[in-house]
Design a protein around this motif. Sequence first.
Motif, short mmCIF file in Angstrom:
data_model
loop_
_atom_site.label_atom_id
_atom_site.label_comp_id
_atom_site.label_asym_id
_atom_site.label_seq_id
_atom_site.Cartn_x
_atom_site.Cartn_y
_atom_site.Cartn_z
N ALA A 190 0.87 -1.37 0.06
CA ALA A 190 -0.06 0.07 -0.10
C ALA A 190 0.81 1.40 -0.03
N ALA A 191 2.08 1.26 0.77
CA ALA A 191 2.70 2.36 0.79
C ALA A 191 3.33 2.81 -0.48
N TYR A 192 3.93 1.54 -1.31
CA TYR A 192 4.38 1.47 -2.68
C TYR A 192 3.46 2.32 -3.42
N ASP A 193 2.19 1.47 -3.51
CA ASP A 193 1.14 2.26 -4.41
C ASP A 193 0.96 3.52 -4.30
N GLU A 194 0.80 4.03 -2.86
CA GLU A 194 0.74 5.46 -2.58
C GLU A 194 2.02 6.35 -3.27
N LEU A 195 3.24 5.66 -3.00
CA LEU A 195 4.22 6.32 -3.56
C LEU A 195 4.22 6.66 -4.91
N ARG A 196 4.06 5.43 -5.66
CA ARG A 196 3.65 5.74 -7.18
C ARG A 196 2.87 6.85 -7.51
N SER A 197 1.93 6.76 -7.01
CA SER A 197 0.64 7.64 -7.30
C SER A 197 0.95 9.18 -6.92
N GLU A 198 1.78 9.51 -5.91
CA GLU A 198 2.28 10.77 -5.68
C GLU A 198 3.37 11.38 -6.47
N LEU A 199 4.33 10.39 -6.92
CA LEU A 199 5.55 10.72 -7.25
C LEU A 199 5.95 10.46 -8.86
N GLY A 200 5.07 9.64 -9.14
CA GLY A 200 5.02 9.10 -10.68
C GLY A 200 5.00 10.19 -11.70
N LYS A 201 4.19 11.09 -11.43
CA LYS A 201 3.92 12.28 -12.32
C LYS A 201 4.42 13.70 -11.71
N ALA A 202 5.20 13.35 -10.52
CA ALA A 202 5.76 14.66 -10.19
C ALA A 202 6.91 15.35 -10.98
N ASP A 203 6.67 16.73 -11.09
CA ASP A 203 7.71 17.44 -11.76
C ASP A 203 8.95 17.65 -10.93
N ILE A 204 9.84 16.84 -10.75
CA ILE A 204 11.07 16.95 -9.69
C ILE A 204 12.13 16.67 -10.64
N PRO A 205 13.19 17.27 -10.80
CA PRO A 205 14.28 17.11 -11.42
C PRO A 205 14.99 15.65 -11.15
N GLY A 206 15.44 14.82 -11.74
CA GLY A 206 15.86 13.89 -11.74
C GLY A 206 15.00 12.41 -11.63
N MET A 207 13.57 12.47 -11.39
CA MET A 207 12.75 11.56 -11.28
C MET A 207 12.47 10.72 -12.33
N GLU A 208 12.98 11.19 -13.85
CA GLU A 208 13.04 10.26 -14.70
C GLU A 208 13.86 9.34 -14.86
N LYS A 209 14.97 9.08 -13.94
CA LYS A 209 15.86 8.03 -14.07
C LYS A 209 15.08 7.01 -12.98
N LEU A 210 14.06 7.07 -12.54
CA LEU A 210 13.25 6.20 -11.41
C LEU A 210 12.00 5.76 -12.08
N ALA A 211 12.14 5.71 -13.55
CA ALA A 211 10.48 5.34 -14.21
C ALA A 211 10.32 3.66 -13.73
N ARG A 212 11.20 3.12 -13.94
CA ARG A 212 10.80 1.55 -13.56
C ARG A 212 10.24 1.63 -11.95
N VAL A 213 10.74 2.24 -11.11
CA VAL A 213 10.09 2.25 -9.61
C VAL A 213 8.91 3.15 -9.60
N LEU A 214 8.64 4.13 -10.35
CA LEU A 214 7.54 4.92 -10.13
C LEU A 214 6.67 4.91 -11.09
#
Length: 314
Positions: A190-214
Amino acid sequence: MSVSARPGLGPEASLLLGLAVGDALGVPVEFMERGAFLVTGMRGHGTHGQPPGTWSDDASLALCMADSLSRGFDIADMAWNFVAWRREGRFAARGEVFDIGGATAKAIARLAAGVPPEESGERDEASNGNGSLMRIAPLVFHSAGRPPEERLALAGAASSITHAHPWSVAACHVLVEYLAKLLDGKEKVAAYDELRSELGKADIPGMEKLARVLKGDVRDVPESGIKSGGFVADTLEAALWCFLLSKSYEEAVLRAVNLGDDSDTTAAVAGAMAGLFYGAEGIPREWIDALAGLDVILRVAQGLAGRPGFSGAS
């Protein structure tokens, strides 16, 4: 003293013990190829020739951070702890530094020469090893409950002492955000699902490298697709994969160690998650009791639990 003689260990001790045990399990096989060995318990010697229960720079620098956070958030204080570790072996398992990453070594040398911590970290794309990710976990006890933009700024400042590139900062932020959800009592998936929901589309520099996680689901990646080297995004992914697909602390860290390559760091990050989630009582007692410097870890955890503005266990 055995951990069994110390009742009421809180989340601070659980996280730090989980991280240190994972680190110590991985030290003897660090850099070894996956499939060339099988770790089933605490052992010694191997890659670094250290006795069983010896943690490396992963846990040492996490303890440096945790000790500093017990006095509040001050990157100059954190940086001084890093320098003291490198020079004097402060928070080293047996008083001696035997392992250090390249970017971390360069940053600490700058700090020792008087460069301020806001400017000491490596900033180029090639300097995205896992050296800040491996130590960032204790930050959760300071940042949890603060506004999102403040949590990101704290992770960025703490990472950037050694690793200032956006990929490293983003990975540290994601890990601390996930740990905060576990600290809040959420179940791991549940924590992982929430994390992906919150940060999967976040406009934060560097997040593009974490696509498989988010953006994907790391649980769907086969073991053959999990990389366990020193690149920060790979370490975060591998540690999450081990934790999410395991049913105990023991299973999580042994999965991580047996992935090979940067085995101690993968297991340290997975161990921080699993230690916080399962609690100190979920870590095999014989592994905790085998740790060098156990009293140091527990003392730092106690200080972190009594940090400024804090009145009890989380």
